[in-house]
Design a protein around this motif. Sequence first.
Motif, PDB file in Angstrom:
ATOM      1  N   THR A 111     -48.086 -26.524 -67.204  1.00 42.68           N
ATOM      2  CA  THR A 111     -47.958 -27.739 -66.393  1.00 42.68           C
ATOM      3  C   THR A 111     -46.555 -27.836 -65.812  1.00 42.68           C
ATOM      4  O   THR A 111     -46.381 -28.209 -64.648  1.00 42.68           O
ATOM      5  CB  THR A 111     -48.279 -28.985 -67.240  1.00 42.68           C
ATOM      6  OG1 THR A 111     -49.585 -28.846 -67.795  1.00 42.68           O
ATOM      7  CG2 THR A 111     -48.209 -30.244 -66.421  1.00 42.68           C
ATOM      8  N   ASP A 114     -46.236 -25.512 -62.930  1.00 42.59           N
ATOM      9  CA  ASP A 114     -46.958 -26.043 -61.769  1.00 42.59           C
ATOM     10  C   ASP A 114     -46.130 -27.121 -61.062  1.00 42.59           C
ATOM     11  O   ASP A 114     -45.992 -27.101 -59.836  1.00 42.59           O
ATOM     12  CB  ASP A 114     -48.305 -26.602 -62.216  1.00 42.59           C
ATOM     13  CG  ASP A 114     -49.098 -27.183 -61.059  1.00 42.59           C
ATOM     14  OD1 ASP A 114     -49.200 -26.495 -60.014  1.00 42.59           O
ATOM     15  OD2 ASP A 114     -49.613 -28.314 -61.192  1.00 42.59           O
ATOM     16  N   ARG A 118     -44.252 -26.606 -57.458  1.00 44.67           N
ATOM     17  CA  ARG A 118     -44.608 -27.479 -56.334  1.00 44.67           C
ATOM     18  C   ARG A 118     -43.361 -28.095 -55.706  1.00 44.67           C
ATOM     19  O   ARG A 118     -43.244 -28.161 -54.483  1.00 44.67           O
ATOM     20  CB  ARG A 118     -45.552 -28.581 -56.822  1.00 44.67           C
ATOM     21  CG  ARG A 118     -46.017 -29.485 -55.722  1.00 44.67           C
ATOM     22  CD  ARG A 118     -47.072 -30.474 -56.246  1.00 44.67           C
ATOM     23  NE  ARG A 118     -47.204 -31.548 -55.307  1.00 44.67           N
ATOM     24  CZ  ARG A 118     -46.476 -32.651 -55.301  1.00 44.67           C
ATOM     25  NH1 ARG A 118     -45.545 -32.827 -56.206  1.00 44.67           N
ATOM     26  NH2 ARG A 118     -46.654 -33.574 -54.397  1.00 44.67           N
TER      27      ARG A 118
END
Length: 160
Positions: A111, A114, A118
């Motif tokens: 997570t 990610d 991003r």
Amino acid sequence: MAGTPESTGGPIRPVVALGLATVSFVALLIFGLGMVSLALSADIVETPGLGQIPGVVATALTTGAFALILWLGLRRRHPSFWTALWTALGCYVVYVVTLWLAVATAADPATATDVAGRIATTWFGVVVAATAAVAAWGGIGLVRTRSQRPRWPWEDEFDE
């Protein structure tokens, strides 16, 4: 008042310029991230359940990095505007890394990767780097300027 020395002009002291630039960086960063979030209709950290803590931690540590990197450039006798580039790159890296660390402590490393990926590959990362560059450029410009304070025409000594 008689006996009080008048300012002769000259550059802003590096400590004052650092303070002004750091406050400007924080204001521009919050504004820029908010505007990008509004324009994209997306949260900065879109993972549910993380809250605001990762963003606050990343912003606080990035502000510290901004002040440190800029101070290293401002303390020179004649600061270079290249310091603004190094400050921007440093802030970008610190923001992404600290965001990854903050999310990794609250969630799992996948997570965190990610979320940090991003940020690093979207307009949010551009905003972090751009605001650092603009604020650092302004701080360096304050130290490098050799102008005097503004004066009204009636303040000239030759009229007296």
